[in-house]
Design an enzyme around this catalytic site. Structure first.
Site, PDB file in Angstrom:
ATOM      1  CB  CYS A   1      -1.209   0.413   1.147  1.00  0.00           C
ATOM      2  SG  CYS A   1      -2.649   1.171   0.814  1.00  0.00           S
TER       3      CYS A   1
ATOM      4  CG  HIS B   1      -1.542  -2.115   5.763  1.00  0.00           C
ATOM      5  ND1 HIS B   1      -2.243  -0.811   7.133  1.00  0.00           N
ATOM      6  CD2 HIS B   1      -1.630  -0.913   4.581  1.00  0.00           C
ATOM      7  CE1 HIS B   1      -2.190   0.660   5.531  1.00  0.00           C
ATOM      8  NE2 HIS B   1      -2.203  -0.325   4.652  1.00  0.00           N
TER       9      HIS B   1
ATOM     10  CB  CYS C   1      -5.309  -0.630   4.085  1.00  0.00           C
ATOM     11  SG  CYS C   1      -5.826  -0.343   2.974  1.00  0.00           S
TER      12      CYS C   1
ATOM     13  NE  ARG D   1      -0.863   4.712   8.428  1.00  0.00           N
ATOM     14  CZ  ARG D   1      -1.931   4.139   9.538  1.00  0.00           C
ATOM     15  NH1 ARG D   1      -2.941   3.939  10.360  1.00  0.00           N
ATOM     16  NH2 ARG D   1      -2.938   3.343   7.843  1.00  0.00           N
TER      17      ARG D   1
ATOM     18  CG  ASP E   1      -0.953   3.696   5.690  1.00  0.00           C
ATOM     19  OD1 ASP E   1       0.142   4.210   6.260  1.00  0.00           O
ATOM     20  OD2 ASP E   1      -2.114   3.179   4.858  1.00  0.00           O
TER      21      ASP E   1
END
Length: 199
Positions: free
Chosen positions: A39, A98, A101, A43, A41
């Site tokens: 992703c 993850h 999400c 993080r 993302d």
């Protein structure tokens, strides 16, 4: 931006000298062993999670770690997959979802995405995951994250370079789910259910 420029300075001063030989080798060769699809993302940092060195992973990051099924025509995700498999000869592909999400949360909670049409269109690549989760009676974000990884593995197999490498047994594909607060990585079996913890 100040943080980024300071980071570059620290890299040049503290990190690069210790890895100068590695970077010299990487300047002449590019042979990652794994294509890691995760992703976008912030993080989720594949190199940090796997403790990989520069040059080890070929990384594709998309919102929701989505892999559109293959179709002819220009497509940056398809081109990157083809390059990793057919040109670089990666031996493994990991599709990594993850916890928490945002893309899967938007789908699981039916967020109104009318003001974000590009996001809404992109998330249609998770329709199969939504159908799988609904069919299994799973309504949580965590369940959708898992079903989405399984659906993206199926989409990945539609790419000709991947299908050829799988048929030749020169490539393996794996589905992972990374738990942000726990720091754990769970490997999924084909239907999208937990199998074992990734080592």
């Amino acid at each position: 931006m100040q943080d980024l420029t300071e980071g570059v300075s620290r890299f040049r001063r503290d990190v690069y000298p210790a890895k100068a030989e590695l970077f010299a080798r990487l300047a002449a060769t590019h042979r990652p062993t794994t294509l890691f699809i995760s992703c976008s993302d912030a993080r989720v940092v594949p190199e940090l999670i796997t403790q990989s060195e520069p040059g080890d992973l070929f990384v594709i990051r998309t919102a929701g770690n989505l892999v559109p099924a293959y179709s002819p025509g220009p497509d940056g995700v398809a081109a990157s997959i083809e390059y990793a498999v057919a040109v670089l000869g990666v031996r493994d592909i990991v599709v990594c979802g993850h916890s928490a999400c945002g893309a899967m949360t938007a789908l699981a909670e039916n967020h109104d995405l009318s003001a974000a049409p590009a996001i809404a269109d992109w998330l249609r690549h998770a329709d199969a995951a939504r159908a799988r989760a609904a069919g299994a009676g799973a309504r949580t974000v965590d369940a959708l994250v898992r079903e989405n990884v399984a659906a993206q593995l199926a989409n990945l197999a539609t790419h000709p370079s991947v299908a050829r490498a799988l048929a030749a047994r020169t490539l393996t594909v794996r589905g992972w789910v990374y738990d942000i607060p726990g720091g754990t990585v769970e490997e999924l079996d084909a239907p999208g259910h937990p199998a074992t913890l990734a080592a």
